[in-house]
Design an enzyme around this catalytic site. Structure first.
Site, PDB file in Angstrom:
ATOM      1  N   ASN A 105       0.818  -1.213   0.000  1.00  0.00           N
ATOM      2  CA  ASN A 105       0.000   0.000   0.000  1.00  0.00           C
ATOM      3  C   ASN A 105       0.852   1.264   0.000  1.00  0.00           C
ATOM      4  O   ASN A 105       0.543   2.243  -0.683  1.00  0.00           O
ATOM      5  CB  ASN A 105      -0.924   0.010   1.216  1.00  0.00           C
ATOM      6  CG  ASN A 105      -1.913  -1.140   1.221  1.00  0.00           C
ATOM      7  OD1 ASN A 105      -2.129  -1.783   0.206  1.00  0.00           O
ATOM      8  ND2 ASN A 105      -2.502  -1.398   2.368  1.00  0.00           N
ATOM      9  N   ASP A 113      -1.712   3.874   5.288  1.00  0.00           N
ATOM     10  CA  ASP A 113      -0.590   3.567   4.403  1.00  0.00           C
ATOM     11  C   ASP A 113      -0.451   4.619   3.302  1.00  0.00           C
ATOM     12  O   ASP A 113       0.666   4.986   2.917  1.00  0.00           O
ATOM     13  CB  ASP A 113      -0.769   2.179   3.793  1.00  0.00           C
ATOM     14  CG  ASP A 113      -0.712   1.078   4.832  1.00  0.00           C
ATOM     15  OD1 ASP A 113      -0.018   1.248   5.852  1.00  0.00           O
ATOM     16  OD2 ASP A 113      -1.373   0.040   4.639  1.00  0.00           O
TER      17      ASP A 113
END
Length: 301
Positions: free
Chosen positions: A52, A252
């Site tokens: 991510n 993220d």
């Protein structure tokens, strides 16, 4: 310049519960908890912190280098990374175990319940960090316990400044180990809950913690984030999303933006503002790696 992203690559199975968890769980019956949630929506996404974060950095034009482990079912993830022009140089594939799997259930208030099978992630320590001229920044994000410990020491030995992002891996460590991470790191980033746990286990407050690193950031979800430097707090206002669809991967995305800003040599407040903007873009899309960043989205940062 490249950034080494130590963390997990995982498959996320994401389910949407249309009610509220709090309305289905009886507090006085927690000792005999037996509850089922009907989830009419389900999908499977590419995820994991390293994946991510790398996705976010690539959206911003960076050169992320995920360092992670995949299992024998990971060929599709390798193909995806290559299609995104993300290097797989430091991605190890383990033949006799599965890729890490996260089962994430979200209710209508964006509360989440997650079950996580670590799988190949527990072998991530088998890949080592060595000094390299083009790698001048890194991050330790949630990964196998041994990998997080060893990679932090290796970053320090290689002279590569890094962000310590314990995330959901924080409960694996005691106060002494967490203090060592902080002493090795240049920056620390946590959400509000993780910040409280980190301080409690180390026996410090946020102001004291911030004096041990160049910068500490505490993300506050829809309320933006707080930057702590040398014991002083600065609040960075949130960016308003067009819609609130799915929070999975917002943290993220935020960290990918932080690393992008650090690569550019930006002040921490500007890095945080970009993080807030990317988090707002991500929450308007389903899944952790399906949003897109246009130049106009971040032109005023």
């Amino acid at each position: 310049m490249a950034t080494l992203i130590c963390g997990s690559l995982a498959f996320d199975t994401i389910m949407s519960f249309q009610g509220r968890f709090g309305e289905q769980i009886l507090p006085d019956q927690l000792h005999i908890l037996n509850v089922s949630f009907l989830v009419p929506e389900l999908r499977r996404d590419f995820g994991g912190c390293a994946g991510n974060i790398a996705y976010a950095m690539r959206q911003l034009g960076g050169a992320p280098l995920p360092m992670a482990a995949l299992g024998n079912d990971g060929d599709g993830y390798l193909e995806r990374l290559r299609a995104l022009d993300i290097s797989t140089e430091f991605v190890r594939q383990i033949d006799d175990i599965y890729t890490a799997q996260a089962m994430i259930m979200t209710d209508r208030d964006n509360n989440q319940i997650t079950a996580f099978h670590p799988g190949a992630m527990m072998q991530a320590h088998r890949t080592h960090i060595e000094p390299r001229a083009d790698i001048r920044l890194g991050i330790i994000s949630p990964d196998g316990r041994d990998a997080m410990l060893e990679h932090a020491e290796q970053f320090h030995a290689a002279g590569i400044p890094f962000v310590f992002d314990p995330g959901q891996g924080l409960p694996m460590f005691g106060g002494t180990e967490l203090a060592r991470f902080v002493d090795l790191a240049t920056w620390v980033t946590v959400n509000d809950y993780e910040g409280r746990m980190l301080c409690d286990r180390m026996g410090v407050d946020l102001a004291e913690l911030s004096r041990r690193v160049q910068g500490l950031v505490v993300t506050l979800g829809g309320e933006g984030c707080d930057i702590w430097q040398d014991g002083r707090r600065t609040h960075v206002a949130p960016a308003q999303p067009e819609a609130v669809i799915d929070p999975t991967g917002c943290g993220d995305a935020w960290r990918g933006a932080l690393l992008h800003g650090l690569e550019q040599g930006w002040p921490l407040a500007r890095c945080a503002a970009l993080g807030n903007r990317l988090g707002a873009l991500k929450i308007a899309s389903r899944g952790p790696q399906n949003y897109r960043v246009a130049a106009s989205d971040i032109a005023d940062i």
